[in-house]
Motif scaffolding. Structure first.
Motif, PDB file in Angstrom:
ATOM      1  N   ILE A 214     -38.568 -58.517 -10.285  1.00 18.99           N
ATOM      2  CA  ILE A 214     -39.808 -58.507 -10.346  1.00 18.99           C
ATOM      3  C   ILE A 214     -40.714 -59.669 -10.404  1.00 18.99           C
ATOM      4  O   ILE A 214     -41.704 -59.712  -9.555  1.00 18.99           O
TER       5      ILE A 214
ATOM      6  N   PHE B  92     -33.729 -56.254 -14.530  1.00 15.22           N
ATOM      7  CA  PHE B  92     -34.663 -56.262 -13.455  1.00 15.22           C
ATOM      8  C   PHE B  92     -35.870 -56.862 -13.391  1.00 15.22           C
ATOM      9  O   PHE B  92     -36.700 -57.127 -12.540  1.00 15.22           O
TER      10      PHE B  92
ATOM     11  N   ILE C   9     -47.976 -54.183  -7.818  1.00 10.79           N
ATOM     12  CA  ILE C   9     -46.348 -54.410  -8.264  1.00 10.79           C
ATOM     13  C   ILE C   9     -46.063 -53.447  -9.709  1.00 10.79           C
ATOM     14  O   ILE C   9     -45.183 -53.004  -9.969  1.00 10.79           O
TER      15      ILE C   9
ATOM     16  N   VAL D 140     -41.712 -51.686 -15.861  1.00  9.94           N
ATOM     17  CA  VAL D 140     -41.714 -53.345 -16.312  1.00  9.94           C
ATOM     18  C   VAL D 140     -43.121 -53.576 -16.994  1.00  9.94           C
ATOM     19  O   VAL D 140     -44.073 -53.022 -16.518  1.00  9.94           O
TER      20      VAL D 140
ATOM     21  N   MET E  12     -46.076 -50.067  -8.900  1.00 10.14           N
ATOM     22  CA  MET E  12     -45.017 -49.615  -8.137  1.00 10.14           C
ATOM     23  C   MET E  12     -43.736 -49.374  -9.167  1.00 10.14           C
ATOM     24  O   MET E  12     -42.681 -48.955  -8.915  1.00 10.14           O
ATOM     25  N   PHE E  13     -43.631 -50.543 -10.232  1.00  7.16           N
ATOM     26  CA  PHE E  13     -42.442 -50.546 -11.105  1.00  7.16           C
ATOM     27  C   PHE E  13     -43.183 -50.372 -12.428  1.00  7.16           C
ATOM     28  O   PHE E  13     -43.140 -51.231 -13.217  1.00  7.16           O
ATOM     29  N   SER E  14     -43.508 -49.306 -12.765  1.00  7.50           N
ATOM     30  CA  SER E  14     -44.225 -49.065 -14.030  1.00  7.50           C
ATOM     31  C   SER E  14     -43.336 -49.334 -15.288  1.00  7.50           C
ATOM     32  O   SER E  14     -43.794 -49.439 -16.298  1.00  7.50           O
TER      33      SER E  14
END
Length: 213
Positions: free
Chosen positions: A95, A91, A12, A19, A15-17
């Motif tokens: 997450i 966001f 995760i 955060v 994929m959502f670097s």
């Protein structure tokens, strides 16, 4: 499952670097941290036999708050919104919830049909494919999952440390998969077990954050 949840956190985070990695680390840990607190306080129930150390021998009598798909996700959303407000990034809440849901999905693979879906009723629908019944296979499968995901997602300067960390924590719990010794280190106490779970999750989060943060 333990290190498998952190493999999901690394995925995760990859994929959502944008955060901070601490968010998925906390998110995947949220159900078990909450479970530990609720068991220690007597709200949720689990039964242990000190002479039966295998994961398949644990009886999770009641944990609708910490380990249901719906209710736990609602609680995760509340925590996620607080974190999002504190870090000024909406966001983050999304997450955190995704990470928490990943915990339920991975637990379904190993648990023995005791994971509730909704969390609001004693007659809840429950899932669990029971991989823990095949302890050695569960041990190898979780370890390979961790290695593969970590290798794909963790930057090379940190990879060896993350692999070492996962190996140490996974092998500490080897008796729960193979049953080499016919005794449970917690002495059959659910509260003692919950304290151990809380400690290892906090330690793994801390070490991962130090390495990757």
């Amino acid at each position: 499952m333990f290190i498998g949840h952190f493999a999901a956190a690394f995925l995760i985070g990859y994929m959502f670097s944008g955060v901070p990695i601490i968010i998925p680390l906390l998110g995947v840990s949220f159900p078990d941290i909450l479970w530990s607190i609720l068991v220690i306080s007597g709200v949720e129930k689990a039964k242990f036999d000190k002479n039966k150390p295998l994961m398949s021998d644990i009886v999770f009598e009641s944990y609708p708050i910490s380990h249901s798909l719906v209710l736990t996700s609602i609680l995760a959303l509340i925590i996620g919104l607080v974190l999002a407000l504190f870090l000024k990034n909406p966001f983050i809440a999304v997450i955190f919830v995704i990470a928490s849901i990943s915990h339920w999905i991975l637990d379904v693979m190993v648990h023995i049909k005791d994971l509730p879906v909704f969390g609001f009723s004693s007659n809840d629908i429950k899932f669990g494919f029971g991989l823990w019944r095949r302890g050695p296979l569960a041990f190898v499968a979780e370890y390979l999952f961790y290695i593969i995901i970590a290798t794909i997602t963790v930057p090379m300067p940190y990879l060896l440390l993350i692999l070492f960390l996962g190996t140490v924590f996974h092998f500490i719990n080897i008796n729960a998969f193979f049953g080499f010794k016919n005794e449970d280190i917690t002495g059959g106490s659910s509260k003692r077990y919950a304290i151990v779970i809380l400690a290892i999750f906090v330690l793994f989060i801390l070490f991962s954050q130090i390495i990757l943060g």
